[in-house]
Design an enzyme around this catalytic site. Sequence first.
Site: not given
Length: 800
Positions: A592, A405, A375, A435, A45, A468
């Site tokens: 998440h 990213r 992703r 997104h 992180n 997640y």
Amino acid sequence: MALSTKYINREISWLSFNDRVLQEAADPAVPLFERIRFIGIFSNNLDEFFRVRVATVRRMVEYGKDEETLLGNFTPQELHDEINNVVFLQQEKTQKVLHDILKEMESEGIFMVNEKQLTHSQGIFVRKYFHQKVLPNLVPIMLSKDRKFPYLRDRSAYLAVKLSKKQKPGKFSYALIRIPSRSVPRFLVLPEVGKKKYWMMLDDVIRYCLNDIFPIFNYDKFEAYTLKVTRDAELDIDDDISKSFIEKMEASLKQRKKGTPVRLIHDEEIPADLMEFIMKKMKIDDIEKTQPGGRYHNQKDFMDFPEIGKKRHYYQKLPPIPHKDLYSHESILKKMRKKDIMLHYPYQSFSHFIDLLREAAIDPKVVEIGITIYRVADSSKVMNALLNAIRNGKKVTVVVELQARFDEESNIYWSNKLQEEGALVINGIPGLKVHSKLLLIKREEKNGYRNYAYVGTGNFHEGTANVYADDGLLTGDPRIANEVALVFELFRQPFQGYPFDYLVVSPFHMRDFFCRMIDREIELAKEGKPAYMILKMNSIIDVGMMDKLYEASKAGVKIRLIIRGIYGLKTDDEELSKNIEAISIVDKYLEHSRILLFGNGGDERIFISSADWMPRNINRRIEVACPIFSNEIKEELRQMLKIQLKDNSKARILNNDLSNKYNRQEIEARFRAQEDYYNYIKQQHHITMKIYHNPRCAKSREGLKYLEERGYEIQVVNYMRDGISVDELRTIMKRTHLTVDELIRKQEQLYKEQYKNKELSDDEWLTVLSENPRLLQRPIVLNGNRGVLAQPPNEIDRIV
């Protein structure tokens, strides 16, 4: 001047979140080897934080820009200084926590050794391993004042080596070795000695064999010190209109790898002359960019620490719970026609989503599939299912966000692969990131075409779906599915207006919509009626939305927030936020999901969303929030929020001093949201497996163990002791679709001696099996009206 101090600064709040991660590493109640994994997560992180956020702050300092966007009472320079101060204290704490973990490992008979602590036999093992596995991956580089200094890769650890003579310390050389942790494991497990286990770092394997790396030099003293550089990860995208967007992205990714150093971490024991040489050659003249630390860096590798512990050293495995409405070998689209279905990851399996994609790929009536990709996993089953759909003649539209990213290269690869196979690939919308997490399936049915959709909070990534905590809605409801189809029209033709009556889509009207929802609660509060909201998301830092929550709090609206990461509100202000309570949960799974609940005068409205309340999500991204219409699913989400607010084991209070105190500590009973919600989902979707079990049979014991490990409720029928009736055998035949002949164990001596070659009717054979249960095949497992002979045990999965 900086923005008002009624907000907490984004960067400082994020550092407080990462401190919660470090709390997990420090907590002795967390299993030992999970604690060392949290050290890895904390380090990973922090690396990303420096690559992105600290790099941005440094640009503010250097160019004097964007100061007006800072929250909290900071100038850019003051913020940069405060970040360094906080990180320094956290790094000190990390070293102490790691030291404590290693001590506890020793008490469990697991020892870390370095190159100076090896026994003779261990030394032989290490040197052999070095020559076979490590040396072929090493590229030592000799350094000198006259040569150009080598490029140091971002996030890679290096050994800066000083070679000298003991008798002539004035004669020395410098060298640099990249620790090849991408091609060789960072940790080496040594042979056990009795009941003791030993392991060492790859760094120390290299240190032990330094004389084997530099044999041609006449040196007898070798010193090696770890260092690591973190580089600015900002992409500078070319505006050359003659290049495709993919070409521009590929060029900017190459430039990123050579980004400006943001941080140089080094072993604090490194000799001053060697450190001075490195800084001069790297042209680092700012001491603020250097950070002294311990002997080992790139502690992110602890996320993949070898599993050499005992069962108690790890979290109890909680196997995914099959959804009660989704059986193997049954059409998911057929189920979606009848009702909405919600999947809660990782409590339920992502394989349900993969099964839906695979079904759509081969269903002859499915004509079109659309999906958004942000992703995906390295060997993505999602992408393979899409490729299969193309090969089956489906029209496949894939919206691939190239600017996700650190996943840009993967997404460029898949964009090219999909285009080669014949998919329509859309690389986002100019000026906006995509997104949202959407799947659209268009199917030809009796009355024309019908749309089916999936709307989620997390990525289509089977790897992260295991760790997640996310939610995904499968629906055939035209109110939602037809508007998902509209979103895909938006991707194809982005500059037309599209009316959305049910989905909430940013950047077009998400802010206004949720402000209206908050206004509704404010009106109710002013009328003296119950007014409340519960908002769960990763981050909230958007000034407009925070001001709206302050307004609602002042009006008397009860606001409860569950925010995992960045949190910009001041909750201890009697005037601003007396009705706001906020917690953050950090536990074994990464929280998440985004779930938004509004009281709405007794007719609660609940939404799931891909968006946090951050300026980038609301202003610069295509995000989708989706209303939940199913009362059954509403109740599952309502219970999730209720269970999380009750947590007093892993929930921390979000307050102004960022102290991360645990929630509801005055309550003696312990509540842990993630385990409690798992048990709730297990109860809601419980499956009772009935196993006809012979305890003396190894295959039968394997079948029972398989069921136990997956957490099923089990009804064990010991038919050898209690007997089995002819009617039960008929039921087994009906549910397993096995013939009488297939039920008989023909290898039994009893069969060979008394029944082989006998011609009996089915009814007669059933009587024989009832009277001689040892002749029955085992184990037989039933789930409702389905059954299977569980040989091998994973045959059970066919009836789940």
